[in-house]
Write a protein that holds these residues in place. Structure first.
Motif, PDB file in Angstrom:
ATOM      1  N   GLU A 195      68.152  32.381  23.738  1.00 16.78           N
ATOM      2  CA  GLU A 195      68.113  31.236  24.638  1.00 16.78           C
ATOM      3  C   GLU A 195      66.653  30.820  24.764  1.00 16.78           C
ATOM      4  OE1 GLU A 195      71.503  33.230  24.514  1.00 16.78           O
ATOM      5  OE2 GLU A 195      69.883  34.223  25.605  1.00 16.78           O
ATOM      6  N   ILE A 255      66.975  22.913  26.058  1.00 14.34           N
ATOM      7  CA  ILE A 255      67.262  24.331  25.843  1.00 14.34           C
ATOM      8  C   ILE A 255      68.195  24.470  24.655  1.00 14.34           C
ATOM      9  CG2 ILE A 255      69.270  24.408  27.397  1.00 14.34           C
ATOM     10  CD1 ILE A 255      68.233  27.160  28.369  1.00 14.34           C
ATOM     11  N   HIS A 257      70.667  27.410  22.446  1.00 12.64           N
ATOM     12  CA  HIS A 257      71.366  28.696  22.501  1.00 12.64           C
ATOM     13  C   HIS A 257      71.805  28.990  21.069  1.00 12.64           C
ATOM     14  CE1 HIS A 257      74.246  31.802  23.514  1.00 12.64           C
ATOM     15  NE2 HIS A 257      75.282  31.051  23.197  1.00 12.64           N
ATOM     16  N   GLY A 276      72.589  24.647  27.548  1.00 10.23           N
ATOM     17  CA  GLY A 276      72.491  25.977  28.112  1.00 10.23           C
ATOM     18  C   GLY A 276      73.661  26.847  27.702  1.00 10.23           C
ATOM     19  N   LEU A 282      72.783  32.278  31.585  1.00 11.42           N
ATOM     20  CA  LEU A 282      71.625  31.752  32.313  1.00 11.42           C
ATOM     21  C   LEU A 282      71.466  32.436  33.668  1.00 11.42           C
ATOM     22  CD1 LEU A 282      71.716  27.920  31.530  1.00 11.42           C
ATOM     23  CD2 LEU A 282      70.490  29.750  30.348  1.00 11.42           C
ATOM     24  N   ASP A 283      72.582  32.741  34.330  1.00  9.44           N
ATOM     25  CA  ASP A 283      72.499  33.460  35.606  1.00  9.44           C
ATOM     26  C   ASP A 283      71.912  34.850  35.405  1.00  9.44           C
ATOM     27  OD1 ASP A 283      73.461  31.525  37.343  1.00  9.44           O
ATOM     28  OD2 ASP A 283      75.544  32.018  36.919  1.00  9.44           O
ATOM     29  N   ARG A 286      68.205  34.631  34.942  1.00  6.68           N
ATOM     30  CA  ARG A 286      67.563  34.437  36.249  1.00  6.68           C
ATOM     31  C   ARG A 286      67.423  35.758  36.992  1.00  6.68           C
ATOM     32  NH1 ARG A 286      71.221  30.540  39.320  1.00  6.68           N
ATOM     33  NH2 ARG A 286      69.495  30.291  40.786  1.00  6.68           N
ATOM     34  N   ILE A 293      64.968  29.627  35.577  1.00  7.73           N
ATOM     35  CA  ILE A 293      65.067  28.927  34.305  1.00  7.73           C
ATOM     36  C   ILE A 293      65.660  27.527  34.477  1.00  7.73           C
ATOM     37  CG2 ILE A 293      67.316  29.969  33.726  1.00  7.73           C
ATOM     38  CD1 ILE A 293      66.367  29.983  30.790  1.00  7.73           C
ATOM     39  N   LEU A 294      66.563  27.345  35.434  1.00  9.07           N
ATOM     40  CA  LEU A 294      67.164  26.025  35.627  1.00  9.07           C
ATOM     41  C   LEU A 294      66.155  25.038  36.207  1.00  9.07           C
ATOM     42  CD1 LEU A 294      70.703  26.985  36.947  1.00  9.07           C
ATOM     43  CD2 LEU A 294      70.064  26.264  34.651  1.00  9.07           C
ATOM     44  N   TYR A 297      64.083  24.020  33.342  1.00  8.74           N
ATOM     45  CA  TYR A 297      64.889  23.150  32.471  1.00  8.74           C
ATOM     46  C   TYR A 297      64.894  21.715  33.004  1.00  8.74           C
ATOM     47  CZ  TYR A 297      69.127  21.821  29.797  1.00  8.74           C
ATOM     48  OH  TYR A 297      70.042  21.220  28.969  1.00  8.74           O
TER      49      TYR A 297
END
Length: 399
Positions: A195, A255, A257, A276, A282-283, A286, A293-294, A297
């Motif tokens: 990622e 982003i 993946h 994403g 992604l969670d 974090r 990261i969000l 982004y």
């Protein structure tokens, strides 16, 4: 995603653009009414060429801060809409390359990036011919799919005739009858993903995720662990190769993946998405680094300076693991609260409810429940996630 963006965006700041038929079938207006972020849901047929331009012309005064692709189906629309509003984004050419797996094969192979041998196949006979022209098993899959929908590993040519129509039926239901199918030479090895946050064509943050699959011919992900429990040299190689993919397709901002299979120390590109990652990856990023990261982004897609620190290494580990259940009508769900209270768990839930029909395992949407955890090491995180997911029992019976 609305849960995650709740910590990043202000109230009434999000306009959701969803396919008209899907939005009505799933009652999209009601399904997001709980979120204070959502200003409105706009029903728009965004998967056909030109629809982003039509949206822009119909909403010239919208003045968005950023255009964010959330699903694979929205990647092209988001890229073109960002261009029309003069905002950063993947770029339409890069989005088209990432959305078409066969096109991506050609571009990245020309850049010297190892890829499985691949061909477009129109019917079962062509798939059999492709298999006969080489050795070992093959993978049949749609050229624009996601979530392992209509994807099958075939070991025996005699299986292809029976499998073909079933795969086409699955594909038609999700992507439409015009979607083309690919046959690819199967590559055996460890499966990982990268990622990467990208700004101006350069990676500014990257994570490598380890992947665990359910056993069987369907390559459906049973779990993930962050960071991947691999040698630092392989981590660096995967990040460099992902950067080469970004350069090869001309991806500008956002982003990616990218999924890889490492065989004999060589990463082979499986596919790469210009959005994403799903599956809670992604969670977990974090949680493990930790990194917002969000927020980064959105900063990139809004053309702002990145306002959060982007670490180079994770400080902890995180893992998600999915449960198993027999197909049938869901009659009872047990153990969910126990899973939520288990060691290390930061999120656990079911994907199905009582009264839903659970299909046999064919794609990501057929997994019944999951648990996500944090721990000090990848191995411990994976162990805890497996233990927590095992506490959730989805009971099924005949319809």
């Amino acid at each position: 995603m609305l849960f995650a963006y709740g910590e990043v965006l202000p109230a009434k700041s999000v306009i959701v653009v969803e396919e008209q038929e899907y939005a009505r079938k799933r009652d999209a207006q009601a399904s997001v009414s709980w979120s204070p972020l959502v200003r409105e849901v706009v029903e728009w047929d965004h998967e056909q060429p030109g629809k982003a331009d039509e949206f822009f012309l119909a909403h010239r005064d919208l003045d968005p801060v950023a255009v964010v692709p959330v699903t694979e189906a929205g990647v092209l629309f988001a890229a073109r809409l960002a261009e029309r509003y003069g905002l950063p984004g993947a770029g339409l050419g890069a989005a088209e390359a990432l959305r078409d797996k066969y096109r991506l094969r050609g571009i990245t192979r020309a850049a010297g990036i190892p890829n499985p041998e691949s061909a477009v196949v129109a019917d079962a006979a062509q798939a059999r011919a492709f298999m006969a022209a080489g050795t070992g098993p093959i993978v049949i899959k749609p050229g624009a799919g996601q979530g392992s929908v209509a994807t099958l590993v075939v070991h025996d040519p005699a299986e292809i005739d029976d499998a073909w129509q079933g795969l086409r039926d699955e594909d038609d239901a999700s992507l439409g009858p015009s979607a083309r199918m690919l046959a690819e030479r199967f590559v055996a090895g460890d499966e990982l993903s990268v990622e990467m946050l990208v700004r101006g064509g350069e990676g500014v943050f990257a994570n490598v995720t380890g992947k665990i699959l359910y056993p069987g011919p369907r390559p459906v992900e049973k779990g993930h662990v962050i960071p991947a429990d691999i040698a630092p040299e392989l981590t660096d190689l995967l990040v460099r190769q992902t950067g080469r993919v970004v350069e090869a397709v001309g991806f500008a901002d956002g982003i990616v993946h990218c999924e890889w299979i490492v065989a004999d120390g060589v990463p082979h590109l499986v596919e790469c998405a210009g959005r994403g990652a799903g599956d809670g990856i992604l969670d977990m990023i974090r949680q493990a680094y930790p990194v917002d990261i969000l927020h980064a982004y959105i900063d990139i897609l809004a053309g702002r300076e990145i306002s959060v620190e982007l670490p180079t290494q994770a400080k902890r580990a995180a893992s998600i693991h999915y449960s198993v259940a027999l197909p049938g009508m869901v009659t009872e769900i047990r153990g969910l609260e126990a899973a939520r209270e288990a060691e290390g768990v930061f999120y656990a839930d079911t994907i199905v409810e009582v009264g839903d029909r659970l299909n046999e395992l064919r794609s990501s949407g057929d997994r019944p429940a999951f648990a996500a955890v944090t721990a000090d090491t990848p191995a411990e995180a994976l162990r805890l996630a497996m233990a927590a997911a095992a506490l959730i029992e989805v009971v099924t019976g005949p319809e």
